[in-house]
Design a protein around this motif. Structure first.
Motif, PDB file in Angstrom:
ATOM      1  N   LEU A 390       0.810  -1.219   0.000  1.00  0.00           N
ATOM      2  CA  LEU A 390       0.000   0.000   0.000  1.00  0.00           C
ATOM      3  C   LEU A 390       0.843   1.269   0.000  1.00  0.00           C
ATOM      4  CD1 LEU A 390      -2.728  -1.023   2.616  1.00  0.00           C
ATOM      5  CD2 LEU A 390      -2.800  -1.267   0.127  1.00  0.00           C
ATOM      6  N   THR A 391       2.159   1.139   0.109  1.00  0.00           N
ATOM      7  CA  THR A 391       3.014   2.321   0.182  1.00  0.00           C
ATOM      8  C   THR A 391       3.467   2.812  -1.181  1.00  0.00           C
ATOM      9  OG1 THR A 391       5.052   1.015   0.450  1.00  0.00           O
ATOM     10  CG2 THR A 391       3.865   1.602   2.451  1.00  0.00           C
ATOM     11  N   VAL A 392       2.967   2.196  -2.254  1.00  0.00           N
ATOM     12  CA  VAL A 392       3.290   2.636  -3.612  1.00  0.00           C
ATOM     13  C   VAL A 392       1.980   2.871  -4.354  1.00  0.00           C
ATOM     14  CG1 VAL A 392       4.424   2.056  -5.784  1.00  0.00           C
ATOM     15  CG2 VAL A 392       5.440   1.335  -3.624  1.00  0.00           C
ATOM     16  N   ARG A 393       1.892   3.969  -5.050  1.00  0.00           N
ATOM     17  CA  ARG A 393       0.706   4.278  -5.847  1.00  0.00           C
ATOM     18  C   ARG A 393       1.091   4.314  -7.323  1.00  0.00           C
ATOM     19  NH1 ARG A 393      -1.094   3.489  -1.475  1.00  0.00           N
ATOM     20  NH2 ARG A 393      -2.208   4.925  -0.116  1.00  0.00           N
ATOM     21  N   ARG A 394       0.204   3.837  -8.164  1.00  0.00           N
ATOM     22  CA  ARG A 394       0.439   3.950  -9.600  1.00  0.00           C
ATOM     23  C   ARG A 394      -0.808   4.508 -10.280  1.00  0.00           C
ATOM     24  NH1 ARG A 394       1.122  -2.072 -11.986  1.00  0.00           N
ATOM     25  NH2 ARG A 394       1.899  -2.608  -9.932  1.00  0.00           N
ATOM     26  N   HIS A 395      -0.588   5.217 -11.372  1.00  0.00           N
ATOM     27  CA  HIS A 395      -1.700   5.827 -12.089  1.00  0.00           C
ATOM     28  C   HIS A 395      -2.657   4.741 -12.575  1.00  0.00           C
ATOM     29  CE1 HIS A 395      -3.847   8.716 -14.544  1.00  0.00           C
ATOM     30  NE2 HIS A 395      -3.691   7.931 -15.595  1.00  0.00           N
ATOM     31  N   GLY A 396      -3.957   4.972 -12.376  1.00  0.00           N
ATOM     32  CA  GLY A 396      -4.960   4.012 -12.823  1.00  0.00           C
ATOM     33  C   GLY A 396      -5.092   2.800 -11.937  1.00  0.00           C
ATOM     34  N   GLN A 402      -5.802  -1.887  -5.122  1.00  0.00           N
ATOM     35  CA  GLN A 402      -4.672  -2.357  -4.321  1.00  0.00           C
ATOM     36  C   GLN A 402      -5.139  -3.291  -3.212  1.00  0.00           C
ATOM     37  OE1 GLN A 402      -2.641   1.477  -3.317  1.00  0.00           O
ATOM     38  NE2 GLN A 402      -0.827   0.346  -3.951  1.00  0.00           N
ATOM     39  N   LEU A 403      -6.244  -2.926  -2.574  1.00  0.00           N
ATOM     40  CA  LEU A 403      -6.767  -3.768  -1.497  1.00  0.00           C
ATOM     41  C   LEU A 403      -7.223  -5.124  -2.024  1.00  0.00           C
ATOM     42  CD1 LEU A 403      -8.802  -1.089   0.500  1.00  0.00           C
ATOM     43  CD2 LEU A 403      -6.641  -2.164   1.167  1.00  0.00           C
ATOM     44  N   ALA A 404      -7.752  -5.145  -3.244  1.00  0.00           N
ATOM     45  CA  ALA A 404      -8.156  -6.418  -3.842  1.00  0.00           C
ATOM     46  C   ALA A 404      -6.948  -7.314  -4.090  1.00  0.00           C
ATOM     47  CB  ALA A 404      -8.918  -6.165  -5.140  1.00  0.00           C
ATOM     48  N   VAL A 405      -5.843  -6.704  -4.527  1.00  0.00           N
ATOM     49  CA  VAL A 405      -4.614  -7.482  -4.727  1.00  0.00           C
ATOM     50  C   VAL A 405      -4.041  -7.919  -3.380  1.00  0.00           C
ATOM     51  CG1 VAL A 405      -2.252  -7.420  -5.616  1.00  0.00           C
ATOM     52  CG2 VAL A 405      -4.108  -6.365  -6.917  1.00  0.00           C
ATOM     53  N   LEU A 406      -4.065  -7.018  -2.402  1.00  0.00           N
ATOM     54  CA  LEU A 406      -3.555  -7.353  -1.075  1.00  0.00           C
ATOM     55  C   LEU A 406      -4.292  -8.541  -0.473  1.00  0.00           C
ATOM     56  CD1 LEU A 406      -2.363  -4.957   1.617  1.00  0.00           C
ATOM     57  CD2 LEU A 406      -4.101  -6.603   2.269  1.00  0.00           C
TER      58      LEU A 406
END
Length: 453
Positions: A390-396, A402-406
């Protein structure tokens, strides 16, 4: 080009507090259940010792990982970096033209453009004439020196050294793969740690460019990001990164030049080694000084989209890891943290399989610890580790995605504990097979052709 950025400091502090609190709670739960479920003579001492050591190590690594901060240069150091000559080495072998063009375009979109880009087509079956002519014209317009050479297939290391030979004036070499899509600040950020003269190599952080393709690429993105921002971040705080990612890394030019002969001529059990190039360069750098990670130097790379490709890639990495372990134990100084870190990894690998069987097949029936606890605790730990995602953000890629991947963290843990562990042992036993194993043809095609930039 990729648009990625690290999260602010506040989420890191919050996540660190949450992670350590959950780890402490899981540890206390295990000891409490163990004490109440043990045999009449008391719980087995080895069980408590094992869990204490495991949670102690995880807590130590978590603290170190969250202590990592992007390296910054003072004004004098930044001025020196601005004057430095930076050459990018791009070996190409059977890369999809779309990925290659995306990679090269991202180099020219940098806030701190490289001074030169040297591309070596290592005997690909693909015709890159259109990409070559487009890139030469784009570099001319951007004021970036460029060379593009085609050679018979001699391997990635030979291609890198041939490219390096075209840049005798370089102060730093950036090594990237031909499917790397860099964030616009990647080069500038990757250079900043070199303001410290002790730093010899810098690793960037790489995410999966095709993470949304399928379940495998999502899990790979999670696994890869979590490993970099936990294990390698902890190593970086102590200046002892053991392996850079070949997708995105930088070296003082002397690291490559002084070890060129050993790099190109490495053999193991009498056979030439053609893979594990990134870990070999990292070892050379570590022998000269500090090796670090720059968490704000970010890029995307194409990851395998089929199980067959994934397993072949992992097997190559496992074989390379086994070979590099031998070299680290032989050449790293006994007084350094890196040697003992490698020794600890070797011990963990050697005992991991035995401990796995002991915990899940022996403990539930002898000590009386419930099987559900042995399943819940690793799941909790997998989520603690995955918080770093969760400490990295990417466009789109919004937070809900991210939570779904986590949420896939237990699945990646299970895959690592079973399939990848078995593959690790098989790779160690067959590490004398030093062939590349992938890229005999184009394996990943860019589904949407990139726009010229």
């Amino acid at each position: 080009m990729a648009r990625i950025h690290p999260a602010s400091a506040l989420p890191r502090r919050v996540l660190a507090a949450v992670g350590l609190t959950v780890l402490a709670g899981a540890y206390l739960l295990v000891r409490r259940v163990e004490a109440g479920a043990g045999p009449p003579g008391g719980p087995a001492p080895a069980f408590g010792t094992l869990y204490t050591a495991m949670f102690g190590w995880l807590a130590w690594r978590t603290v170190l990982a969250y202590c990592e901060r992007p390296h910054r240069a003072d004004p004098a150091g930044q001025a020196a970096l601005d004057r430095a000559h930076v050459a990018v080495l791009v070996p190409v072998f059977n890369e999809d033209p779309g990925w290659l063009r995306r990679c090269l375009a991202s180099l020219l979109a940098q806030s701190r453009p490289p001074d030169a880009v040297h591309v070596v087509d290592d005997g690909s079956k693909v015709d890159y004439r259109r990409e070559r002519e487009w890139f030469r014209a784009a570099c001319r317009d951007a004021g970036v020196a460029v060379s593009w050479q085609r050679t018979p297939n001699r391997g990635k290391r030979a291609a890198q050294l041939l490219a390096a030979g075209r840049a005798p004036e370089a102060d730093f070499f950036l090594t990237i793969d031909s499917d790397t899509d860099l964030d616009t600040e990647a080069v500038a950020e990757l250079l900043r740690p070199f303001a410290d003269p002790r730093v010899q190599s810098v690793a960037g952080v790489v995410l999966a460019a095709n993470a949304e393709k399928n379940l495998l690429t999502r899990c790979t993105d999670l696994y890869m990001t979590v490993w970099q921002l936990n294990e390698r971040s902890a190593q970086s705080v102590l200046g002892s990164v053991l392996v850079n990612t070949g997708v995105l890394a930088a070296y003082r030019a002397a690291v490559v030049r002084e070890h060129a002969r050993a790099y190109l001529g490495e053999t193991f059990l009498g056979r030439p080694v053609v893979f594990s190039d990134d870990s070999m360069l990292t070892l050379f750098a570590k022998l000269r000084g500090r090796t670090v990670q720059q968490p704000s130097a970010l890029g995307l790379a194409a990851m395998p989209e089929t199980l067959d490709h994934h397993l072949r890639q992992q097997l190559r990495w496992m074989r390379g890891s086994a070979i590099r372990t031998c070299w680290r134990l032989r050449y790293l100084p006994l007084t350094g943290y890196a040697f003992w870190l490698q020794a600890a990894h070797l011990f963990t690998a050697a005992t991991g399989g035995v401990l796995f069987l002991w915990l899940f097949l022996w403990q539930p029936f002898t000590v009386g610890v419930p099987l559900w606890l042995l399943l819940v605790v690793p799941t909790v730990i997998s989520y603690v580790e995955a918080l770093r995602y969760l400490t990295v953000r990417r466009h789109g890629h919004p937070l809900r995605r991210q939570l779904a991947v986590l949420a896939l963290a237990p699945l990646t843990l299970l895959w690592g504990m079973t399939v990848l562990r078995a593959l690790k042992w098989y790779g160690a036993l067959t590490c004398a097979r030093t062939g590349w194993g992938t890229r005999q043809d184009v394996e990943l095609a860019l589904s949407v052709p990139p726009v010229d930039r």
